[in-house]
Structure formats: structure tokens, C-alpha cells
Design an enzyme around this catalytic site. Structure first.
Site, short mmCIF file in Angstrom:
data_model
loop_
_atom_site.label_atom_id
_atom_site.label_comp_id
_atom_site.label_asym_id
_atom_site.label_seq_id
_atom_site.Cartn_x
_atom_site.Cartn_y
_atom_site.Cartn_z
N PRO A 38 0.78 -1.24 0.00
CA PRO A 38 0.00 0.00 0.00
C PRO A 38 0.81 1.28 0.00
CG PRO A 38 0.05 -0.93 2.19
CD PRO A 38 0.71 -1.95 1.29
N ASP A 73 5.64 1.65 -10.73
CA ASP A 73 4.46 2.51 -10.83
C ASP A 73 4.74 3.89 -10.26
OD1 ASP A 73 2.92 0.60 -12.01
OD2 ASP A 73 1.75 0.08 -10.23
N LYS A 119 1.02 5.24 -14.16
CA LYS A 119 -0.18 5.85 -14.72
C LYS A 119 -0.85 6.63 -13.61
CE LYS A 119 -1.25 2.25 -18.15
NZ LYS A 119 -0.07 1.41 -17.91
N GLY A 144 2.05 -1.03 -7.38
CA GLY A 144 1.47 -0.67 -6.10
C GLY A 144 0.42 -1.68 -5.67
N GLY A 145 0.32 -1.92 -4.35
CA GLY A 145 -0.67 -2.87 -3.85
C GLY A 145 -0.35 -4.28 -4.25
N ASP A 146 -1.34 -4.99 -4.81
CA ASP A 146 -1.16 -6.35 -5.31
C ASP A 146 -1.22 -6.33 -6.83
OD1 ASP A 146 -1.40 -9.46 -4.48
OD2 ASP A 146 -2.53 -9.05 -6.31
N THR A 176 -2.89 -5.33 -0.60
CA THR A 176 -3.68 -4.33 -1.30
C THR A 176 -4.16 -3.25 -0.32
OG1 THR A 176 -5.52 -4.00 -2.84
CG2 THR A 176 -5.89 -5.55 -1.02
N ALA A 177 -4.44 -2.07 -0.84
CA ALA A 177 -4.74 -0.90 0.00
C ALA A 177 -5.94 -1.11 0.92
CB ALA A 177 -4.98 0.32 -0.88
N MET A 217 -9.62 4.43 -6.53
CA MET A 217 -9.61 5.46 -7.58
C MET A 217 -11.00 6.07 -7.75
SD MET A 217 -7.21 3.35 -10.29
CE MET A 217 -8.02 1.78 -9.95
#
Length: 289
Positions: free
Chosen positions: A22, A45, A66, A97-99, A127-128, A182
């Protein structure tokens, strides 16, 4: 149609898709950290911070991130760079980032790598949503209240949609706890839709359902906004958002206990803004990744 190759070329390098977690550098897995320390080149990322990249000082570091509304690397170009790198280097890391397997477009990268006859391995990450639950010290599930959790993004790509098909609007799933990735620009619309569906008896969330928004979870810049769907629908959080930080929106009755005891989140450097009526803003400026 190109057929995926099962014959790997031993002369080529190997690509590792690694989940960075995360945000906090010490939340990457041990396996992920070891591979970073061995990497020849790392494609990372935009949300991967400098502390994470300090784990691979020996590697060539290439930003291929991105970010919404900003200049980004095209996915087909990222795929090509990974394939090209395997012609020159033995250990190639794609740091996500995350998974890697959640909202990370890993399928496209894995397909391109395998079609080129290159070995690939995926190393999972936190993951976050799970880091957010840990930060809140509140489970996303709760016996008798929440038996299901949905991870949702309203962001949609068009690459996998046939030309003769239109893209249907993304709907809110009927899960007990909802976690939106997001979703900053759609926050008010999300809550309005959930309240409207509740009125029609189609979903269990109501205007008083607890909401937690976490920005930059697990990092020194982490911030919390705590309120209800009603306040979110009214746009009370819009001016609070930091457009430079990733935001996570968490909604559900399982989070209500935390809402009633939010003072437990206060600590050195914490700050509560009472200007948002019933909502609370909690800033963890003292945290260190």
C-alpha cells in the site's frame, strides 16, 4: 491469433511482477524485497515511493506509472519494454502498487511476456483495502453484519472491449462492505447512487451508513475522513481531498464501531477539523513509512 508459447527461452531473463504493497516500504513481502535487491532493472508505478526504491539501489530504475489526468505510459509500451529488457538482463522486476493482480493490468503484461517465451513469476502484495482496515483497526467483515466485501473501481479501459460493443456503466455491487479504489472524483455520485438504491429496496446501505476515506494509507502522509453516506453525497469531502494522494473509500455497517470510537485514532501530530459538521478529519502526520 497469436498462440501463447509454452517453450521458454533459457537465454532470456525472467520477469517478476511484484506487489509493492500500500505504500510503506516495510510492508512489502520478504520475497519481494529480496528480489528487488537482486534486480538488474526495475519498472515501477508512479505511486511507488523513494523509500521503496531504496531497496534496489543497484538496479536501473524506470518509471512507467499511470496517474489520472497526467502524462502516463501506454500499456502496450510497458509490455514491450518488459519484453525488450529480458533480452538484456537476467532479473527484471515490474513493481506495482498494492497487489499486482488487483486493478493492475497484470493480465496484459503476463500475456505479452509469455508470448515472447519469457519466464514470469508473480509475487503478491498487500492491497490498500486491507492496509486501510488495519489502519482503522476495524475488520471489513463482522459476524451478523457483514458477510461480503467488494473491491470496486469505476475506472474502465477499452482495450478488451470489441469494437461492436458499447461500454456499460459500472454499477455498485450489492456487497455488505464496499471499498472503492480510484473513486475520488466519483465520491458524491457513488454515495448518491447507493442511497437511491436503498430507497428502492435494492441495497442495504442508507444515509447513515458509515464511510471512511483514507488517503496515502500506511505512509507518513496518511489522512482519514470519517462520516456517513449522507455527508459524502452532499459533497462535504470534496474540498478535503488531496489530488496528489491515492484515496480509498470504504463504506459499510461493519465500520460503525470505529465511527463511534474515532478518538482512538488520535495521536501525536493528530488533528481534528470540526468544520465538516458531523464528519471528522484525522491527519496522521507523525507516522513514518
Amino acid at each position: 491469433m497469436t498462440r501463447m508459447s509454452n517453450n521458454l527461452n533459457d537465454a532470456l531473463g525472467k520477469v517478476y511482477l511484484i506487489g509493492a504493497g500500500p505504500g510503506a516500504a516495510d510492508l512489502i513481502t520478504v520475497r519481494g524485497a529480496k528480489l528487488l535487491a537482486q534486480a538488474d532493472i526495475v519498472f515501477h508505478d508512479a505511486l511507488v515511493g523513494p523509500e521503496m526504491l531504496d531497496l534496489c539501489p543497484q538496479a536501473i530504475q524506470v518509471a512507467v506509472g499511470k496517474r489520472c489526468g497526467k502524462l502516463s505510459s501506454a500499456q502496450h509500451f510497458i509490455n514491450k519494454r518488459l519484453v525488450d529488457a529480458a533480452q538484456k538482463y537476467q532479473t527484471i522486476v515490474r513493481l506495482k502498487g498494492g497487489d499486482p493482480m488487483l486493478f493492475g493490468r497484470a493480465d496484459e503484461e503476463i500475456t505479452a511476456i509469455k508470448e515472447a517465451g519469457i519466464a514470469v513469476e508473480v509475487v503478491p502484495g498487500i492491497t490498500a483495502a486491507l492496509a486501510g482496515a488495519a489502519s482503522l483497526q476495524q475488520s471489513l467483515t463482522l459476524r451478523g453484519i457483514s458477510r461480503s466485501v467488494a473491491f470496486v473501481t469505476l475506472s474502465q479501459g477499452t482495450e478488451n472491449i470489441p469494437d461492436n460493443q458499447s461500454i456499460a456503466p459500472t454499477s455498485n455491487p450489492n456487497a455488505d462492505t464496499l471499498v472503492y479504489y480510484m473513486g475520488r472524483k466519483d465520491a458524491a455520485r457513488i454515495s448518491q447512487q447507493l442511497i437511491k438504491k436503498n430507497t428502492g429496496g435494492l441495497i442495504k446501505h442508507n444515509p447513515d451508513t458509515p464511510v471512511h476515506i483514507l488517503e496515502a494509507v500506511s505512509t507518513r502522509h496518511e489522512r482519514h475522513w470519517t462520516s456517513t453516506l449522507k455527508e459524502l453525497a452532499a459533497g462535504k469531502v470534496d474540498s478535503w481531498f488531496d489530488s496528489n494522494s491515492p484515496a480509498l473509500i470504504m463504506i459499510g455497517e461493519a465500520l460503525r464501531n470505529h465511527s463511534a470510537n474515532s478518538q482512538n485514532l488520535e495521536g501525536p501530530g493528530s488533528e481534528i477539523d470540526n468544520g465538516l459538521q458531523d464528519s471528522q478529519v484525522i491527519t496522521h502526520s507523525a507516522r513514518r513509512a
